[in-house]
Design a protein around this motif. Structure first.
Motif, PDB file in Angstrom:
ATOM      1  N   TYR A  55      -1.310   1.294   4.742  1.00 28.69           N
ATOM      2  CA  TYR A  55      -0.775   2.320   5.642  1.00 28.69           C
ATOM      3  C   TYR A  55       0.734   2.167   5.781  1.00 28.69           C
ATOM      4  CZ  TYR A  55      -0.086   5.173   9.812  1.00 28.69           C
ATOM      5  OH  TYR A  55       0.367   6.121  10.697  1.00 28.69           O
ATOM      6  N   VAL A  93       0.406  14.863  -1.732  1.00 27.45           N
ATOM      7  CA  VAL A  93       0.743  15.406  -0.417  1.00 27.45           C
ATOM      8  C   VAL A  93       2.141  14.946  -0.034  1.00 27.45           C
ATOM      9  CG1 VAL A  93      -0.358  13.446   0.749  1.00 27.45           C
ATOM     10  CG2 VAL A  93      -0.010  15.574   1.997  1.00 27.45           C
ATOM     11  N   PRO A 137       7.393   7.413  -4.378  1.00 30.17           N
ATOM     12  CA  PRO A 137       6.006   7.859  -4.196  1.00 30.17           C
ATOM     13  C   PRO A 137       5.021   6.697  -4.203  1.00 30.17           C
ATOM     14  CG  PRO A 137       7.141   9.298  -5.733  1.00 30.17           C
ATOM     15  CD  PRO A 137       8.069   8.138  -5.476  1.00 30.17           C
ATOM     16  N   SER A 184      -1.598  13.629   6.142  1.00 28.92           N
ATOM     17  CA  SER A 184      -1.563  12.697   5.013  1.00 28.92           C
ATOM     18  C   SER A 184      -2.593  11.600   5.186  1.00 28.92           C
ATOM     19  CB  SER A 184      -0.163  12.078   4.895  1.00 28.92           C
ATOM     20  OG  SER A 184       0.816  13.067   4.698  1.00 28.92           O
ATOM     21  N   HIS A 185      -2.678  11.054   6.390  1.00 25.82           N
ATOM     22  CA  HIS A 185      -3.635   9.971   6.647  1.00 25.82           C
ATOM     23  C   HIS A 185      -5.063  10.463   6.453  1.00 25.82           C
ATOM     24  CE1 HIS A 185      -5.985   6.974   8.858  1.00 25.82           C
ATOM     25  NE2 HIS A 185      -4.993   6.148   8.626  1.00 25.82           N
ATOM     26  N   SER A 187       5.070  13.926   2.724  1.00 27.57           N
ATOM     27  CA  SER A 187       5.134  13.266   4.027  1.00 27.57           C
ATOM     28  C   SER A 187       6.513  13.465   4.611  1.00 27.57           C
ATOM     29  CB  SER A 187       4.839  11.770   3.894  1.00 27.57           C
ATOM     30  OG  SER A 187       5.018  11.114   5.124  1.00 27.57           O
ATOM     31  N   ILE A 216       1.430  10.017  -2.054  1.00 32.62           N
ATOM     32  CA  ILE A 216       2.256  10.447  -0.939  1.00 32.62           C
ATOM     33  C   ILE A 216       3.687  10.521  -1.424  1.00 32.62           C
ATOM     34  CG2 ILE A 216       3.026   9.953   1.416  1.00 32.62           C
ATOM     35  CD1 ILE A 216      -0.037   8.205   0.091  1.00 32.62           C
ATOM     36  N   LEU A 257       3.249   7.742   9.103  1.00 32.50           N
ATOM     37  CA  LEU A 257       2.557   8.642   8.191  1.00 32.50           C
ATOM     38  C   LEU A 257       1.875   9.741   8.998  1.00 32.50           C
ATOM     39  CD1 LEU A 257       1.865   8.880   5.144  1.00 32.50           C
ATOM     40  CD2 LEU A 257      -0.237   7.644   5.645  1.00 32.50           C
ATOM     41  N   ALA A 287       2.480   3.147   2.501  1.00 35.70           N
ATOM     42  CA  ALA A 287       2.434   4.589   2.295  1.00 35.70           C
ATOM     43  C   ALA A 287       3.392   5.319   3.225  1.00 35.70           C
ATOM     44  CB  ALA A 287       1.009   5.098   2.504  1.00 35.70           C
ATOM     45  N   ARG A 305       7.701  11.698  -0.351  1.00 28.83           N
ATOM     46  CA  ARG A 305       8.597  12.110   0.733  1.00 28.83           C
ATOM     47  C   ARG A 305       9.953  12.506   0.168  1.00 28.83           C
ATOM     48  NH1 ARG A 305       7.346   7.253   1.854  1.00 28.83           N
ATOM     49  NH2 ARG A 305       6.355   7.900   3.788  1.00 28.83           N
ATOM     50  N   ALA A 326       6.637  17.438  -3.170  1.00 34.51           N
ATOM     51  CA  ALA A 326       5.290  17.103  -3.635  1.00 34.51           C
ATOM     52  C   ALA A 326       4.876  18.004  -4.790  1.00 34.51           C
ATOM     53  CB  ALA A 326       4.290  17.223  -2.481  1.00 34.51           C
ATOM     54  N   ILE A 370      -5.744  10.758   2.651  1.00 32.18           N
ATOM     55  CA  ILE A 370      -5.918   9.445   2.033  1.00 32.18           C
ATOM     56  C   ILE A 370      -7.271   8.858   2.380  1.00 32.18           C
ATOM     57  CG2 ILE A 370      -5.074   7.063   2.004  1.00 32.18           C
ATOM     58  CD1 ILE A 370      -2.289   8.170   2.559  1.00 32.18           C
TER      59      ILE A 370
END
Length: 347
Positions: free
Chosen positions: A159, A315, A168, A332-333, A317, A345, A328, A162, A347, A221, A336
């Motif tokens: 977590y 996705v 990524p 997104s969570h 973030s 993930i 996060l 991510a 960003r 993304a 996952i």
């Protein structure tokens, strides 16, 4: 040391390689050369070996390096005033070295040894992997379990990585709970799969799915997903989810806007967003096969459900890299935690 953590790095395998370095551009426009290629946080668990298999195959396809990272978290060692952890550090380092060496041997099943390097530390696993992500094109993490009712939360290290990595991150999660196989004989050569199930990858039968919502992270993304789909010969499937409000508020909106006017407005916005996403993907890859879909409901659950037939879900973030960034996002969570394929993930 009286129980205090230290962060030490040891490179145990770092052979010369012809794997290409890559250059990225950050938000300020400056260029940064990434030299670590694909980085994986490795702890020897079945979930970690599953992720290693995916990471090694990705490094092979990209012609890049694979770096295995392991960190021994000293916070789990009791810090009594009279206890000097330096007494156990050599043993911890030896165990860490054996673990990453075993991982490198497994990865050597599918990747030339000259492209594999290993590093280990005594210190925080998440912090070290996030730091290593500065020089990586991609970080791969394993995570235990899945499922809306029976699965646990995303592991704390996965977590944190991510949420805060500077590149990524792909989380490889098994569709079912894995068990630790019996130890193999010392004479046996370790295998990267070692009896574990194969992890799905993008290909002609498994599209790359990306959720799109007009935001800048979603645009990044889409670009990342398009690159992967083109690289893997897979279809790019772009989905936009219209969040349906509660029944009472939906009924009010429909009445207040003369029946279906509000519904039509939502659909038109979704179609416009998807058209923009397709243009963005095809700007770099005009020959890429792209399909779109409008879904209704909870975005996290809707996108996660598409993972049942996908090779990868991508996705965006909204967090920034580094531990000063945001946590996060819930969408997104959710993806996952529930998707049946690896999740990236961006960003």
């Amino acid at each position: 040391m009286n129980g205090q953590e230290t962060d030490r790095t040891t490179v145990t395998t770092d052979h010369p390689t012809d794997a290409a370095d890559t250059t990225s551009t950050d938000e300020s426009g400056s260029h940064h050369v990434r030299t670590a290629g694909v980085v994986i946080g490795y702890d020897g668990s079945p979930e970690s070996r599953l992720a290693l298999s995916w990471a090694a195959a990705t490094a092979r396809r990209r012609g890049s390096r694979l770096t295995l990272l392991h960190s021994v978290n000293l916070s789990f060692i009791p810090g009594f005033p009279a206890f000097d952890t330096s007494q156990v550090e050599p043993e911890l380092q030896d165990a860490a070295k054996r673990l990453v060496d075993d991982g490198a041997q497994r990865a050597g099943d599918s990747l030339d040894a000259s492209r594999i390097q290993t590093q280990y530390w005594l210190g925080s696993p998440a912090a070290q992997i996030v730091e290593a992500s500065n020089d990586a094109d991609l970080v791969v993490m394993g995570s235990r379990g899945r499922g809306r009712l029976t699965g646990g939360l995303l592991g704390s290290t996965s977590y944190a990585v991510a949420a805060h990595a500077h590149c990524p991150v792909v989380v490889v999660r098994p569709a079912h709970e894995l068990t630790q196989p019996a130890d193999t004989e010392a004479t046996e050569v370790a295998s990267v799969n070692d009896g574990l199930p194969e992890v799905v990858r993008p290909d002609a039968g498994h599209p790359v799915v990306v959720g799109f919502d007009d935001s800048e992270p979603a645009m990044r993304a889409v670009q990342a997903a398009a690159d992967i789909a083109m690289e893997e010969g897979a279809e790019l499937r772009i989905a936009h989810v219209v969040q349906v409000p509660s029944i009472d508020s939906w009924a009010y909106e429909e009445t207040a806007h003369a029946g279906t006017v509000h519904a039509h407005s939502l659909r038109e916005h979704a179609d416009d967003a998807l058209s923009a996403a397709v243009r963005l993907a095809k700007a770099k890859h005009p020959d890429l096969q792209v399909s779109t879909e409008v879904l209704y409901g909870d975005p996290g659950r809707a996108i996660a459900d598409l993972g049942s037939t996908a090779g990868l879900v991508v996705v965006g973030s909204r967090g920034r890299g580094g531990f000063k960034g945001l946590l996060l996002g819930s969408v997104s969570h959710n993806i996952i935690h529930n998707a049946e394929c690896p999740v990236m993930i961006v960003r």
